[in-house]
Scaffold this active site. Structure first.
Site, PDB file in Angstrom:
ATOM      1  N   CYS A   1      34.608  41.562  37.767  1.00 35.03           N
ATOM      2  CA  CYS A   1      34.968  42.266  38.986  1.00 35.03           C
ATOM      3  C   CYS A   1      34.314  43.644  39.019  1.00 35.03           C
ATOM      4  CB  CYS A   1      36.488  42.408  39.062  1.00 35.03           C
ATOM      5  SG  CYS A   1      37.065  43.132  40.619  1.00 35.03           S
TER       6      CYS A   1
ATOM      7  N   ARG B   1      37.838  49.856  36.423  1.00 41.67           N
ATOM      8  CA  ARG B   1      38.707  49.840  35.230  1.00 41.67           C
ATOM      9  C   ARG B   1      38.400  48.687  34.286  1.00 41.67           C
ATOM     10  NH1 ARG B   1      44.168  49.343  38.360  1.00 41.67           N
ATOM     11  NH2 ARG B   1      42.802  47.876  39.436  1.00 41.67           N
TER      12      ARG B   1
ATOM     13  N   HIS C   1      40.770  39.964  36.446  1.00 36.93           N
ATOM     14  CA  HIS C   1      41.752  40.875  35.861  1.00 36.93           C
ATOM     15  C   HIS C   1      43.012  40.901  36.709  1.00 36.93           C
ATOM     16  CE1 HIS C   1      41.246  44.274  38.739  1.00 36.93           C
ATOM     17  NE2 HIS C   1      40.051  43.728  38.880  1.00 36.93           N
TER      18      HIS C   1
ATOM     19  N   CYS D   1      44.056  42.680  40.510  1.00 41.54           N
ATOM     20  CA  CYS D   1      42.791  42.741  41.239  1.00 41.54           C
ATOM     21  C   CYS D   1      43.053  43.004  42.725  1.00 41.54           C
ATOM     22  CB  CYS D   1      42.028  41.429  41.076  1.00 41.54           C
ATOM     23  SG  CYS D   1      40.462  41.374  41.957  1.00 41.54           S
TER      24      CYS D   1
ATOM     25  N   ASP E   1      35.713  46.263  39.863  1.00 47.99           N
ATOM     26  CA  ASP E   1      36.737  47.268  39.575  1.00 47.99           C
ATOM     27  C   ASP E   1      36.295  48.166  38.421  1.00 47.99           C
ATOM     28  OD1 ASP E   1      39.184  48.509  38.447  1.00 47.99           O
ATOM     29  OD2 ASP E   1      40.233  47.223  39.873  1.00 47.99           O
TER      30      ASP E   1
END
Length: 194
Positions: free
Chosen positions: A27, A31, A83, A86, A29
């Site tokens: 992803c 993080r 994750h 999400c 993202d």
């Protein structure tokens, strides 16, 4: 600078080329950085990221990365890693309009629709979103297995596909045991005639 202090030859070695064993499809993202999640060094993992770690058969960017990783770099493992928490998965669960990304999220909505009975039986939204995250990863691994790139690789060598979910709140990776290595039967409708 700390890399050079710890290993004066670090950048010289890095510049000599790459030969990773892994392709990470994760992803976007911020993080969930692949190297930190897997505790790997630069050069050990080839990485592709997009919203909600999708494998879409019309995504030329992903297919180009996959082809390069499999056919040029010779990776041995392709990991699809979602994750929990999400934002893309959670956004796909509602009917709000988010703009252009709604076209991308349609792929996750399809996964939801295919698994609606199971998902609707989970009353807690967060737990339902976590399960959709897992189901989405499983579906993306299946999509990988259907690509001509992967199928051609399986004709000549070992290539393993894995589905993982990373827990941002725990730092743990859950292996969904969706390993494909080419020995499983894939619905003939998805096989390409080469």
């Amino acid at each position: 600078m700390s890399k050079k202090i710890n290993d004066p030859e670090y950048f010289k070695k890095l510049s000599l080329g790459q030969k990773p064993d892994y392709l990470w499809i994760g992803c976007s993202d911020s993080r969930v950085p692949a190297n930190e999640v897997t505790n790997t060094e630069s050069g050990e993992m080839f990485v592709h990221r997009n919203i909600a770690n999708l494998v879409v058969h019309t995504d030329l960017n992903l297919l180009s990365v996959l082809e390069y990783a499999v056919n040029v770099l010779g990776v041995k493992h392709v990991i699809v890693c979602g994750h929990y928490g999400c934002g893309g998965v959670r956004a796909s669960m509602g009917n709000d309009m988010h703009g252009f990304v709604d076209n991308w999220l349609r792929n996750i909505k399809d996964v939801y629709h295919e698994n609606m009975k199971e998902l609707e039986a989970i009353p807690d939204f967060d737990k339902r979103a976590d399960r959709l995250t897992e189901l989405n990863v499983i579906e993306q691994v299946r999509n990988l297995a259907k690509t001509g790139i992967v199928q051609n690789a399986w004709k000549t060598r070992e290539l393993h596909l894995h589905g993982w979910v990373y827990g941002i709140n725990s730092g743990l990776i859950t292996d969904l045991s969706v390993i494909h290595d080419g020995s499983e039967d894939i619905d003939p409708i998805y096989r390409f005639k080469i």
